[in-house]
Motif scaffolding. Structure first.
Motif, short mmCIF file in Angstrom:
data_model
loop_
_atom_site.label_atom_id
_atom_site.label_comp_id
_atom_site.label_asym_id
_atom_site.label_seq_id
_atom_site.Cartn_x
_atom_site.Cartn_y
_atom_site.Cartn_z
N ARG A 122 -11.32 2.95 -1.51
CA ARG A 122 -10.17 3.28 -0.48
C ARG A 122 -9.97 1.72 0.25
O ARG A 122 -10.97 0.86 0.32
CB ARG A 122 -10.81 4.22 0.59
N GLY A 123 -8.69 1.53 0.67
CA GLY A 123 -8.31 0.35 1.33
C GLY A 123 -8.03 -0.97 0.12
O GLY A 123 -7.91 -1.95 0.62
N GLY A 124 -8.17 -0.51 -0.97
CA GLY A 124 -8.38 -1.64 -2.04
C GLY A 124 -6.98 -2.25 -2.18
O GLY A 124 -7.08 -3.02 -3.27
N GLY A 125 -6.04 -1.79 -1.53
CA GLY A 125 -4.76 -2.41 -1.93
C GLY A 125 -4.86 -4.00 -1.62
O GLY A 125 -4.22 -4.89 -2.29
N ASP A 126 -5.68 -4.29 -0.60
CA ASP A 126 -6.08 -5.76 -0.18
C ASP A 126 -6.70 -6.51 -1.58
O ASP A 126 -6.54 -7.62 -1.68
CB ASP A 126 -7.06 -5.55 0.78
N LYS A 176 -2.19 9.87 6.19
CA LYS A 176 -1.82 8.77 5.38
C LYS A 176 -1.37 9.31 3.99
O LYS A 176 -2.15 10.54 3.56
CB LYS A 176 -3.00 7.91 4.95
N THR A 196 -2.08 8.79 0.95
CA THR A 196 -2.91 8.67 -0.07
C THR A 196 -4.19 9.74 0.21
O THR A 196 -4.59 10.35 -0.77
CB THR A 196 -4.00 7.11 0.06
N GLU A 218 1.11 4.27 -3.77
CA GLU A 218 1.59 2.92 -4.05
C GLU A 218 2.77 2.69 -4.91
O GLU A 218 3.67 2.14 -4.74
CB GLU A 218 0.50 1.99 -4.51
N PHE A 259 -3.88 -1.02 -5.08
CA PHE A 259 -4.72 0.04 -5.10
C PHE A 259 -5.20 0.25 -6.77
O PHE A 259 -6.12 0.99 -6.95
CB PHE A 259 -4.15 0.98 -4.39
N SER A 285 0.72 -1.09 -0.10
CA SER A 285 -0.09 -0.03 -0.05
C SER A 285 0.92 1.00 0.00
O SER A 285 2.15 1.13 0.09
CB SER A 285 -0.80 -0.02 1.21
N ALA A 286 0.44 2.24 0.06
CA ALA A 286 1.12 3.63 0.13
C ALA A 286 1.33 3.91 1.69
O ALA A 286 0.73 3.23 2.64
CB ALA A 286 0.24 4.82 -0.30
#
Ligand code: ASP
Length: 439
Positions: free
Chosen positions: A182-186, A48, A50, A114, A168, A37-38
């Motif tokens: 948002r939080g989409g690195g997962d 953050k 982002t 990222e 992301f 992630s970033a």
């Protein structure tokens, strides 16, 4: 053993965290493909990257001087580079990025957190850098083009034994950057895991997995060591946030276990999420989660049960307002529609007026300030008396239940209570099924 190893924002927040990541990656040779992630917050009051990039984009849109924001972003990245003694010309890349803002869209700007993080991590680990824009392909309707993405991921894995990949974002057929929510690195990590059919998807964060209840409500709740995808989906939807809920689907499709681990306490067991779990479960339930902010709309009409299409007509009015429905508990002459306050804020009275005028019920009653609390457990269906125990405990603690919904797979019992009873309800359920059952 094929692994995708993903590190969240707090795991890459500064040079100290980068060092922990390196220790974790190097301690297991199967951690060949790393997603980042970033950089996230270093302290509670920090920003953050982002969020700062979204702020930068707002400055660009409104033509406001952004030098303060660019300085903070620049300093954050350069301090990681300098503390780790990295050699890449990040200064030049950042200058170019800030100089070209006017030509970029929002997605491209916010994806750079990222992007730069992955470039730094790649150099630090001695791994190749693979740009997500060359690999994750979105269709023009914003869904993933699985054929194209799978081919591209597999080609990169064939080319490189080890790489670092920014989470992301990806790109569409026109080459434009597109981001996940948002939080989409997962989600990016889960996509990679699906495309290479990984044996495991490791998701490193700043907590040691999922807890049975929110620790802000229940003191020292027990850890969930194993949970099924379906249970997690219920708990995440109802507010338990460790992993992005959309990250579950790609892993579930290929039955790839997701292992949530803590970068700051790598020795902890974490939580394993998988399709099915063998063996005894320590408690009758797996976890409790809930959300505040719901409104119920009760529609009553004598002999409703004899009228064909009555519920459909009401629902079609709700649909006209594009309002998603959470639950529809029903009885013989009435039913309720439970919706999120935020979805009906401006239209509730107009929508109710239409229901009254067009469907002619005997009455419609709305009640806001409702909280929904879900008790989730894969083994609940096999244990007679679970719901009785739950309702009994709430009753003897004077908590008035205004709605009950149980999924047909009996994996989840949701109760609606007044918002002011939210914390008490979670605590009572926890005590009933966990504290009192502890061996
Ligand atoms: N950096 C993005 C965010 O803050 C995505 C992520 O961290 O997963 O939402």
């Amino acid at each position: 053993m094929l692994k995708i190893t993903k590190f969240g924002g707090s795991s890459v927040a500064n040079a100290t965290q980068f060092k922990k990541v390196k220790g974790i990656v190097e301690s297991d040779p199967s951690r060949q493909y790393v997603v980042v992630s970033a950089p996230g917050k270093r302290t509670a009051s920090d920003n953050k990257i982002t969020d700062l990039l979204y702020l930068l984009d707002a400055h660009r849109q409104y033509h406001v001087d952004a030098s303060n924001v660019t300085k903070i972003i620049r300093d954050r990245f350069l301090s990681i580079k300098n503390e780790l003694g990295l050699k890449q010309n990040l200064e030049k890349d950042l200058d170019e990025f800030f100089a070209n803002l006017a030509k970029m869209n929002q997605a491209e700007i916010v994806s750079r957190g990222e992007y730069f993080c992955a470039k730094l991590m790649a150099e630090y680990l001695g791994y190749a850098f693979v740009d997500a824009a060359d690999v994750i392909r979105f269709r023009m309707d914003k869904t993933i083009d699985w054929d194209a993405t799978t081919k591209k991921v597999q080609a990169k894995c064939a080319k490189y034994d080890h790489f670092v990949f920014p989470g992301f974002y990806g790109s569409n057929a026109n080459g434009q950057i597109q981001t996940f929510p948002r939080g989409g690195g997962d989600i990016s990590g889960a996509i990679l895991a699906r495309c290479i059919n990984a044996d495991i998807y490791e998701n490193w964060t700043d907590v040691s997995g999922f807890l049975m209840a929110d620790p802000r409500i229940v003191k020292n709740p027990e850890q969930i060591t194993h949970i099924t995808y379906s249970e997690l989906r219920e708990l995440s939807y109802m507010g338990a946030s460790v992993l992005h809920e959309d990250a579950i689907f790609p892993a579930k499709e290929k039955n790839i276990p997701i292992h949530i681990l803590n970068t700051n306490r790598p020795q902890d067991k974490g939580t394993i999420i998988q399709e099915s779990i063998e063996g005894e479960q320590p408690y009758a339930i797996t976890g409790i989660a809930g959300k505040r902010g719901f409104t119920s709309i009760l529609v009553y009409k004598k002999h409703m049960s004899n009228e064909v299409g009555y519920i459909r007509k009401v629902l079609s009015i709700v649909e006209d307002y594009n309002v998603p429905i959470e639950h529809i508990p029903s009885s013989i002459d009435s039913f309720s529609i439970v919706v999120a306050d935020s979805d009906v804020e401006d239209i509730l009275y107009e929508m109710v007026a239409r229901i009254k005028n067009e469907i002619k019920p005997d009455y419609v009653k709305t009640k806001s300030g409702l909280a929904l609390i879900s008790t989730v457990g894969r083994n609940m269906s096999a244990k007679p008396g679970t719901s009785g125990k739950l309702f009994g405990a709430l009753g003897s603690n004077h908590i008035n239940i205004s709605m009950i919904a149980q999924g047909s797979d009996e994996m989840n019992i949701t109760v609606g209570v007044k918002e002011e009873d939210f914390n008490k309800t979670v605590q009572v359920i926890y005590d009933t099924f966990v504290t009192k059952e502890k061996k």
